[in-house]
Design a protein around this motif. Structure first.
Motif, mmCIF file in Angstrom:
data_model
loop_
_atom_site.group_PDB
_atom_site.id
_atom_site.type_symbol
_atom_site.label_atom_id
_atom_site.label_comp_id
_atom_site.label_asym_id
_atom_site.label_seq_id
_atom_site.Cartn_x
_atom_site.Cartn_y
_atom_site.Cartn_z
ATOM 1 N N GLY A 73 0.742 -1.207 0.092
ATOM 2 C CA GLY A 73 -0.018 -0.236 0.159
ATOM 3 C C GLY A 73 0.897 1.198 -0.011
ATOM 4 N N LEU A 74 1.823 1.108 0.856
ATOM 5 C CA LEU A 74 2.797 2.455 0.673
ATOM 6 C C LEU A 74 3.447 2.690 -0.583
ATOM 7 C CD1 LEU A 74 4.535 2.141 4.264
ATOM 8 C CD2 LEU A 74 2.905 3.889 3.463
ATOM 9 N N SER A 75 3.863 1.609 -0.968
ATOM 10 C CA SER A 75 4.390 1.574 -2.439
ATOM 11 C C SER A 75 3.383 2.142 -3.617
ATOM 12 C CB SER A 75 4.925 0.416 -2.840
ATOM 13 O OG SER A 75 6.019 -0.172 -2.195
ATOM 14 N N CYS A 76 2.163 1.729 -3.520
ATOM 15 C CA CYS A 76 1.447 2.411 -4.272
ATOM 16 C C CYS A 76 0.883 3.884 -4.240
ATOM 17 C CB CYS A 76 -0.066 1.560 -4.406
ATOM 18 S SG CYS A 76 0.157 -0.204 -4.806
ATOM 19 N N VAL A 77 0.788 4.309 -2.895
ATOM 20 C CA VAL A 77 0.330 5.648 -2.551
ATOM 21 C C VAL A 77 1.632 6.576 -2.757
ATOM 22 C CG1 VAL A 77 0.142 7.306 -0.654
ATOM 23 C CG2 VAL A 77 -1.099 4.944 -0.636
ATOM 24 N N THR A 78 2.779 5.955 -2.500
ATOM 25 C CA THR A 78 4.073 6.638 -2.824
ATOM 26 C C THR A 78 4.200 7.126 -4.318
ATOM 27 O OG1 THR A 78 5.165 5.966 -0.820
ATOM 28 C CG2 THR A 78 6.553 6.809 -2.634
ATOM 29 N N ALA A 79 3.818 5.853 -4.998
ATOM 30 C CA ALA A 79 4.002 6.144 -6.733
ATOM 31 C C ALA A 79 3.067 7.160 -7.075
ATOM 32 C CB ALA A 79 3.606 4.723 -7.160
ATOM 33 N N VAL A 80 1.839 7.190 -6.604
ATOM 34 C CA VAL A 80 0.724 8.042 -7.275
ATOM 35 C C VAL A 80 1.396 9.464 -6.746
ATOM 36 C CG1 VAL A 80 -1.530 8.933 -7.131
ATOM 37 C CG2 VAL A 80 -0.949 6.437 -7.395
ATOM 38 N N ALA A 81 1.875 9.706 -5.377
ATOM 39 C CA ALA A 81 2.230 11.045 -4.917
ATOM 40 C C ALA A 81 3.432 11.426 -5.707
ATOM 41 C CB ALA A 81 2.488 10.842 -3.475
ATOM 42 N N SER A 82 4.138 10.634 -6.005
ATOM 43 C CA SER A 82 5.506 11.028 -6.749
ATOM 44 C C SER A 82 5.118 11.787 -8.212
ATOM 45 C CB SER A 82 6.647 10.044 -6.900
ATOM 46 O OG SER A 82 7.442 10.380 -7.683
ATOM 47 N N LEU A 83 3.986 10.977 -8.524
ATOM 48 C CA LEU A 83 3.888 11.389 -9.982
ATOM 49 C C LEU A 83 2.996 12.779 -9.792
ATOM 50 C CD1 LEU A 83 3.808 10.508 -13.011
ATOM 51 C CD2 LEU A 83 1.398 9.279 -12.491
ATOM 52 N N ILE A 84 2.251 12.815 -8.995
ATOM 53 C CA ILE A 84 1.398 13.955 -8.915
ATOM 54 C C ILE A 84 2.417 15.313 -8.865
ATOM 55 C CG2 ILE A 84 -0.237 15.353 -7.402
ATOM 56 C CD1 ILE A 84 -1.755 12.883 -7.051
ATOM 57 N N LEU A 85 3.451 14.909 -7.863
ATOM 58 C CA LEU A 85 4.541 16.022 -7.627
ATOM 59 C C LEU A 85 5.515 16.068 -8.554
ATOM 60 C CD1 LEU A 85 4.715 15.395 -3.815
ATOM 61 C CD2 LEU A 85 3.630 17.329 -4.836
ATOM 62 N N GLY A 86 5.361 15.635 -9.789
ATOM 63 C CA GLY A 86 6.279 15.531 -10.745
ATOM 64 C C GLY A 86 7.040 16.972 -11.186
ATOM 65 N N ARG A 125 10.303 18.904 -8.608
ATOM 66 C CA ARG A 125 11.362 17.784 -8.765
ATOM 67 C C ARG A 125 11.821 17.561 -7.239
ATOM 68 N NH1 ARG A 125 14.433 19.867 -13.946
ATOM 69 N NH2 ARG A 125 14.749 21.575 -12.273
ATOM 70 N N ALA A 126 12.180 18.308 -6.581
ATOM 71 C CA ALA A 126 12.878 17.870 -5.413
ATOM 72 C C ALA A 126 11.883 17.160 -4.500
ATOM 73 C CB ALA A 126 13.423 19.089 -4.714
ATOM 74 N N ALA A 127 10.561 17.633 -4.334
ATOM 75 C CA ALA A 127 9.507 17.240 -3.440
ATOM 76 C C ALA A 127 9.255 15.883 -4.125
ATOM 77 C CB ALA A 127 8.372 18.107 -3.417
ATOM 78 N N SER A 128 9.082 15.565 -5.199
ATOM 79 C CA SER A 128 8.667 14.313 -5.902
ATOM 80 C C SER A 128 9.709 13.294 -5.654
ATOM 81 C CB SER A 128 8.550 14.605 -7.522
ATOM 82 O OG SER A 128 8.247 13.441 -8.124
ATOM 83 N N LYS A 129 11.078 13.751 -5.755
ATOM 84 C CA LYS A 129 12.186 12.625 -5.280
ATOM 85 C C LYS A 129 12.193 12.398 -3.959
ATOM 86 C CE LYS A 129 16.071 14.149 -4.098
ATOM 87 N NZ LYS A 129 17.194 14.876 -4.046
ATOM 88 N N THR A 130 12.028 13.290 -2.957
ATOM 89 C CA THR A 130 11.907 13.176 -1.719
ATOM 90 C C THR A 130 10.957 12.249 -1.210
ATOM 91 O OG1 THR A 130 13.146 15.182 -1.154
ATOM 92 C CG2 THR A 130 12.026 14.037 0.806
ATOM 93 N N VAL A 131 9.656 12.526 -1.793
ATOM 94 C CA VAL A 131 8.654 11.461 -1.499
ATOM 95 C C VAL A 131 8.956 10.281 -1.974
ATOM 96 C CG1 VAL A 131 6.161 11.186 -2.037
ATOM 97 C CG2 VAL A 131 6.996 13.314 -1.354
ATOM 98 N N ALA A 132 9.142 10.063 -3.261
ATOM 99 C CA ALA A 132 9.484 8.786 -3.604
ATOM 100 C C ALA A 132 10.444 8.067 -2.780
ATOM 101 C CB ALA A 132 9.888 8.819 -5.207
ATOM 102 N N CYS A 133 11.392 8.638 -2.472
ATOM 103 C CA CYS A 133 12.555 7.861 -1.890
ATOM 104 C C CYS A 133 12.449 7.441 -0.304
ATOM 105 C CB CYS A 133 13.887 8.682 -1.854
ATOM 106 S SG CYS A 133 14.407 8.781 -3.520
ATOM 107 N N VAL A 134 11.669 8.508 0.275
ATOM 108 C CA VAL A 134 11.218 8.295 1.707
ATOM 109 C C VAL A 134 10.209 7.304 1.913
ATOM 110 C CG1 VAL A 134 10.381 9.377 3.865
ATOM 111 C CG2 VAL A 134 12.379 10.506 2.414
#
Length: 700
Positions: free
Chosen positions: A10-23, A26-35
């Motif tokens: 579930g965390l992977s799926c939510v993080t995937a969508v959040a990273s795409l929305i914050l594309g 760029r810095a926020a998208s990277k941080t959300v994806a990695c963390v």
């Protein structure tokens, strides 16, 4: 424990969508994806480790159609794979906190989205217990990894990605045929029904062979390996670590699941084990031979994945043989060796790919010929890469040594139990593993020495710098894992042995005694901890002697090497092209096999590319040009003969022809024996080694 893995998904799926929305941020998208990815990895690792020590958990949810029930099975084998992938994923995401800064212009949101889905799809392939959903998530795993391979959008990445996609779908087709073959007899796509169905021997063999080659294409075994050295170098380095360390292990997992789980009620056949061992021996030798010829650091590591998949298959094949032949000790030691090396390879190959990415980050190149001198400029990267090099070369007391030691014990023990044919097969497998080990040491002397030692051979190498803290921390994490799996082998071995026993439904193999690893069948004992102490003592003594000798000679540092009276310069350094040159010359015919396999893979890819692309005008026929070239390239005598101006040949008598032919044949035969080519004599030596090893086994 299953709840933790579901949380991870579930965390992977939510993080995937959040990273795409914050594309766009760029810095926020990277941080959300990695963390978010690291958090998912922690949950997955915890759930996988708990599954190693607990009972199997089975959950089934009804689907919209009878064949789409969503069924999950978490047993110790699945837990092991989930835990391995989670550790690699955590290191990859931690590494990405700095490494992904280079990919801002490639679409960091897209990378975060597909990388999270890629990890989630691998976990779901491991967990699902229904053929329909297995194939769905297997395809999702292939597609998401394909996007990550081509993220650079260069010609090489696109070509490598397309070849990978073609090979992945060839494997997918064979796996689907295997599942459908079993479904015809079982009457269902549920794996639970496969387990309780006693398939006919022919049906079981067809299903196993299809699954073996289908999953083997995903694992990168010979002859389906051509995509691996093209796709892995093209991907971001932390993605390469996930693909080589984690994804290709899904292929091994699939083989084990089909053989021991889905076909368990039918029982195995000795021929299955022999097939796996032969392919494993070929993959191990060819993988390391091809790696020796590479100057690209990531391509070299990709070929070593082929080699190590071969070593894993040697253990798995031994386990299948022991299971089918009713030899529980052989089955146990073989599966212990294969599963232990699966874990070990994930750790040291992930470490080495992260190290290669660190070199690329600092210098902008993967070409070892123009590197050198990086150990002084990148000490953390050099130290971690050295540990990974020693581990993959099976140098004690690191983890690679432990699993290869068990592999040797399994092969030798199996050779002492079978008939004449099987003893010869296992003797050849032992020799193949020995050759692989020797060449692996040579290859990583080249990889580490040419890349990190001596002086910089380019301005890019001279300007190199150590990687940022997140990248260094990820490498240190996997370095600790390599050391712990070696020194702590007496604690890890019973856990892995229990997983192997759960596959064959046999008693757990006793493989430890105090601080020692034991092999009851071959009466062998080894202790990584004692080896570590002895090696540290010897290395320390040698260092003291060297320092004392330097002090007596008045040297404040080691003297420069002697260069025949000339002043040392960069032209005298050992390069990637010179290390192992004799080995490459000896193995020349094997490189011809590689070219043939690569051409075949590329031909299939081009054929599919043309089938999928819009019709275009066919190219003009090259036949006239080819004919002209053939005429131009013929000898003068042949041209004169065509024009009728060559002198006529006199036909010799039948007696002289037969005598000359016989003499020429005998001469050619002796010429082959005494060719003067050192490669021929090395073949004689290896052949003699195999002969006497087989003779010893037969006499015993």
């Amino acid at each position: 424990m299953l709840e933790l893995i579901v949380l991870s998904l579930g965390l992977s799926c939510v993080t995937a969508v959040a990273s795409l929305i914050l594309g766009k941020a760029r810095a926020a998208s990277k941080t959300v994806a990695c963390v978010g990815g690291m958090a998912a990895a922690v949950a997955g690792a915890a759930g996988g480790i708990m599954a190693l020590f607990g009972p199997a958990v089975y959950v089934s949810l009804p689907g919209p159609m009878p064949f789409t029930d969503f069924t999950l099975l978490l047993n110790p084998l699945a837990g092991l794979l989930v835990a391995v992938i989670a550790v690699l994923a955590f290191a990859a995401w931690l590494y990405g906190l700095s490494y992904f800064d280079e990919y801002y212009d490639k679409g960091i949101g897209v990378i975060g989205f597909f990388m999270n889905l890629f990890i989630a799809s691998m976990d779901l392939v491991i967990l699902v217990d229904n053929a329909f959903w297995f194939l769905v998530f297997f395809e999702l795993m292939s597609l998401t990894s394909y996007v990550l391979v081509i993220i650079d959008q260069t010609e090489k990445s696109l070509r490598g990605g397309f070849l990978y996609l073609v090979m992945a779908h060839i494997g997918f087709l064979m796996i689907a045929l295997s599942f459908f073959t079993m479904a015809v007899s079982a009457g269902s796509l549920e794996f639970m029904d496969y387990r309780t169905c006693a398939f006919a021997p022919a049906t079981a063999t067809i299903a196993f062979v299809l699954a073996f080659f289908g999953f083997g294409a995903k694992a990168g075994m010979v002859p389906f390996h051509s995509w691996l050295p093209q796709a892995h170098p093209a991907a971001p380095s932390n993605v390469s670590a996930l693909m080589s360390g984690g994804m290709i292990k899904i292929g091994i997992f699939g083989m084990l699941k089909v053989c021991f789980d889905l076909l368990g009620a039918t029982g195995g056949q000795v021929g299955w084990g022999v097939l796996v061992i032969v392919i494993g021996a070929a993959s191990s030798v060819l993988g390391v031979v091809y790696a020796l010829g590479e100057h690209d650091l990531k391509s070299l590591l990709a070929y070593h994945s082929v080699e190590n998949i071969g070593i894993i298959l040697l253990g798995v094949g031994t386990g299948i043989y022991g299971w089918a032949a009713g030899l529980p000790w052989v089955a146990g030691i073989g599966l212990l060796a294969g599963l232990y090396h699966l874990v070990n390879h994930a750790m040291f190959k992930g470490l080495l790919f992260l190290g290669a990415g660190s070199v690329l980050h600092a210098t902008g190149t993967r070409n070892m010929e123009v590197l050198g001198g990086l150990a002084r400029l990148m000490p953390w990267t050099a130290a971690c890469f050295l540990v990974g090099s020693l581990a993959i070369s099976a140098i004690p007391p690191l983890n690679g040594f432990v699993s290869e030691w068990f592999t040797y014990q399994g092969l030798i023990g199996a050779a002492m139990e079978g008939d004449l044919f099987l003893r010869i097969v296992f003797a050849f497998a032992v020799v193949a593993l020995a050759i692989t080990g020797a060449l692996a040491v040579t290859c990583f002397v080249k990889a580490f020495g040419v890349t990190f030692l001596a002086a910089p051979r380019s301005q890019a190498a001279a300007d190199a710098h150590e990687s940022p803290a997140p990248m260094t921390a990820a490498m240190v994490l996997l370095t600790i894992a390599c050391v712990a799996l070696g020194l702590g082998a007496v604690a890890v071995t019973p856990v892995v042995s229990a997983i192997g026993a759960s596959l064959t439904l046999a008693p757990e193999l006793p493989a430890t005694a105090g601080l020692e690893l034991v092999s009851l069948g071959t009466a062998s004992v080894v202790s990584p901890l004692i080896l570590a102490v002895l090696m540290a003592a010897v290395i320390g003594a040698c260092a003291l002697v060297r320092n004392a000798a330097n002090r007596r000679a008045g040297f404040k540092e080691d003297p420069a090497p002697w260069q025949c009276g000339y002043e040392p310069d960069l032209s005298m350094e050992v390069l990637a092209s010179t290390v192992g040159a004799n080995v490459r010359a000896f193995m020349g015919p094997l490189y011809g096999i590689r070219h043939a396999v690569n051409r075949a893979g590329q031909a299939v890819a081009r054929l599919l590319e043309r089938a999928l692309s819009s019709p275009e005008d066919a190219p003009a026929s090259a036949a006239p040009a080819a004919a002209g070239a053939g005429a131009e390239g013929s000898s003068r005598y042949e041209r004169d003969l065509r024009h009728g101006i060559a002198p006529a040949e006199e036909a010799p008598s039948a007696l002289s022809t037969s005598v000359l032919s016989a003499v020429a044949s005998v001469g050619r035969w002796f010429s082959r024996l005494e060719s003067g080519d050192f490669r021929t004599y090395i073949v004689y030596i290896v052949g003699a080694l195999v002969f006497f090893l087989a003779l010893i086994i037969l006499v015993r």
